[in-house]
Design a protein around this motif. Structure first.
Motif, PDB file in Angstrom:
ATOM      1  N   ALA A  50      -4.868  -1.923   1.878  1.00 22.09           N
ATOM      2  CA  ALA A  50      -6.158  -1.244   1.954  1.00 22.09           C
ATOM      3  C   ALA A  50      -6.831  -1.711   3.235  1.00 22.09           C
ATOM      4  CB  ALA A  50      -7.017  -1.570   0.746  1.00 22.09           C
ATOM      5  N   ALA A  61     -12.173   4.227  -2.246  1.00 22.79           N
ATOM      6  CA  ALA A  61     -10.960   3.414  -2.203  1.00 22.79           C
ATOM      7  C   ALA A  61      -9.799   4.231  -1.654  1.00 22.79           C
ATOM      8  CB  ALA A  61     -10.625   2.910  -3.602  1.00 22.79           C
ATOM      9  N   GLY A  63      -5.470   3.689   0.000  1.00 26.58           N
ATOM     10  CA  GLY A  63      -4.342   2.802   0.256  1.00 26.58           C
ATOM     11  C   GLY A  63      -3.419   3.399   1.299  1.00 26.58           C
ATOM     12  N   LEU A  81      -1.946  -5.550  -0.883  1.00 24.92           N
ATOM     13  CA  LEU A  81      -1.980  -5.222  -2.299  1.00 24.92           C
ATOM     14  C   LEU A  81      -0.657  -5.515  -3.000  1.00 24.92           C
ATOM     15  CD1 LEU A  81      -3.905  -1.817  -2.078  1.00 24.92           C
ATOM     16  CD2 LEU A  81      -4.835  -4.108  -2.420  1.00 24.92           C
ATOM     17  N   LYS A  84       2.449  -1.277  -5.567  1.00 24.21           N
ATOM     18  CA  LYS A  84       1.858  -0.407  -6.583  1.00 24.21           C
ATOM     19  C   LYS A  84       2.868   0.693  -6.884  1.00 24.21           C
ATOM     20  CE  LYS A  84      -2.389  -2.285  -6.456  1.00 24.21           C
ATOM     21  NZ  LYS A  84      -3.001  -3.006  -7.593  1.00 24.21           N
ATOM     22  N   TYR A 116      -6.718   3.825  -8.462  1.00 22.16           N
ATOM     23  CA  TYR A 116      -7.339   2.782  -7.647  1.00 22.16           C
ATOM     24  C   TYR A 116      -8.028   1.752  -8.538  1.00 22.16           C
ATOM     25  CZ  TYR A 116      -6.720   6.523  -4.228  1.00 22.16           C
ATOM     26  OH  TYR A 116      -6.192   7.514  -3.439  1.00 22.16           O
ATOM     27  N   ASN A 119      -8.980  -3.934  -6.501  1.00 21.31           N
ATOM     28  CA  ASN A 119      -8.062  -4.550  -5.534  1.00 21.31           C
ATOM     29  C   ASN A 119      -8.178  -3.908  -4.161  1.00 21.31           C
ATOM     30  OD1 ASN A 119      -5.213  -5.094  -7.816  1.00 21.31           O
ATOM     31  ND2 ASN A 119      -7.244  -6.007  -7.758  1.00 21.31           N
ATOM     32  N   PHE A 120      -8.462  -2.609  -4.132  1.00 20.43           N
ATOM     33  CA  PHE A 120      -8.522  -1.881  -2.865  1.00 20.43           C
ATOM     34  C   PHE A 120      -9.736  -2.278  -2.020  1.00 20.43           C
ATOM     35  CE2 PHE A 120      -5.594   0.487  -5.397  1.00 20.43           C
ATOM     36  CZ  PHE A 120      -4.715   1.078  -4.502  1.00 20.43           C
TER      37      PHE A 120
END
Length: 395
Positions: A50, A61, A63, A81, A84, A116, A119-120
């Motif tokens: 991110a 958000a 990615g 991250l 995912k 999302y 974490n982002f």
């Protein structure tokens, strides 16, 4: 800056280098570092980042894939991250107002299938803190939940973290409570579960009536099988002096329903750690498959979905790439004499460098940049001396 501030321990350098190399191999080698993953759609699992520079907290958000983190976001403030699942690269879509993807500029405005979390924006766990956390003085590992894929501190899981945690998958308490059927599986598969789980799922029930203490040989085998809970077929022996009635129940259509009927309980709190191979023991009947699909959990039936499977894929990719090493390819284009000369020079340098560093390690000293510079200057001087000695001139 003093000379002491510029020096580091040789042991520290070697350990850090090895640790970083293993981490890069596990996470990055399973993803493409040259091409944007967007054309592949929602990738089963990939390394993601991110960009705090392009999509700061307060915005939307987003990615980006590994390749875009290199080519489109070089020098930006990135949040790693790890990996995912089922994610499509956002780089350059409408969430990035001032940036266009250099690798794949033609993208839809939004990837509606992406999921999302906080974490982002660079925060993790139920405590919503960054990692590493400059204000946290407690040494604690972070573990990723199989379902929500958030990272949680071990001390915030509400349970004891088991040994060999890297070989087990974890589902956080929040996800367990969101999908309550998992508690039924947890009572049998996770923690101190019965060793006879397979027998409970496939067991045949027997009812035996005996008229005398003596058995014929065939009846004795049946009795032994019954005592061991082994499956046997319908058996009667009219000539024997005993009568054995065996009733075989039909196998259940749904493993989950049978486990629910057993009603084995466990405390429904805290995260749950699942042993290796636990996914293969989940029920895959049509009803359960439908329920998992509607809950967005179909991936639980896929053993190749695990992070461990992804990491193994990355390690295999790296081994194949090492098999196509450019240096080895260059050596193949040289003649035999040139190859031997290069290999000889390489082995000499490796031996001398090893001896050089060994002296520092034996004396407990640190290696400074000046020490390294002097070593290679000596190597160049020796090489020039060998070359000059081998020159001949005609008069």
């Amino acid at each position: 800056m003093t000379s002491e501030e510029q020096t580091v321990s040789l042991v520290d350098v070697l350990e850090e280098d090895e640790e970083l190399e293993e981490e890069a191999s596990a996470v990055l080698a399973g993803s493409d570092s040259d091409h944007c993953s967007y054309p592949q759609g929602y990738v089963k699992r990939q390394a993601l980042y991110a960009c705090n520079t392009c999509t700061p907290k307060g915005g939307q958000a987003a990615g980006v894939c590994l390749a875009c983190s290199y080519k489109c976001h070089e020098g930006h403030d990135l949040f790693e991250l790890y990996t995912k699942r089922n994610f499509r690269c956002d780089c350059g879509n409408k969430k990035f107002t001032d940036l266009q993807c250099k690798l794949c500029p033609e993208k839809e405005e939004e990837n509606t299938g992406n999921k999302y979390s906080h974490n982002f924006f660079g925060v993790y766990c139920t405590c919503s803190r960054p990692y590493p956390d400059p204000d946290d003085q407690v040494e604690d590992e972070m573990i990723q939940c199989v379902i929500c894929e958030d990272w949680l501190h071990g001390r915030h899981l509400g349970c004891v973290v088991p040994d060999c945690v890297e070989l087990q998958e974890m589902i956080c308490e929040s996800c367990m409570n969101q999908h309550v059927f998992l508690w039924t599986y947890a009572a049998h598969l996770a923690g101190k579960s019965p060793s006879s789980l397979r027998k409970r799922l496939d067991k045949t029930h027997f009812y035996v009536t005996k008229t005398e203490n003596s058995f014929q040989s065939t009846d004795q085998e049946v009795a032994t099988a019954i005592k061991k809970d082994e499956e046997v077929s319908l058996h009667t022996n009219c000539e024997s002096r005993c009568l054995v009635f065996i009733h075989k129940e039909a196998e259940p259509d749904c493993r989950l329903k049978e486990l629910e009927a057993i009603a084995q309980k466990r405390v429904q709190s805290g995260a749950v750690f699942w042993p290796s191979g636990w996914r293969s023991k989940l029920c895959s009947c049509s009803s359960c498959q439908t329920s998992l699909r509607e809950s967005g959990l179909s991936f639980l039936l896929d053993e190749s979905d695990t992070v461990l499977a992804y990491e193994n894929k990355g390690k295999n990719n790296e081994q194949r790439q090492q098999g196509n090493d450019p240096l080895m390819s260059a050596l193949d284009n040289l003649n035999r004499v040139q190859q031997l000369e290069i290999i000889h020079e390489y082995n000499d340098m490796k031996t001398e460098l090893k001896d050089f560093l060994h002296r520092f390690a034996a004396e407990g000293k640190v290696v400074t940049p000046e020490d390294i510079r002097q070593f290679f200057e000596q190597q160049q001087s020796r090489k020039r001396g060998r070359v000059n000695t081998g020159q001949f001139y005609c008069t």
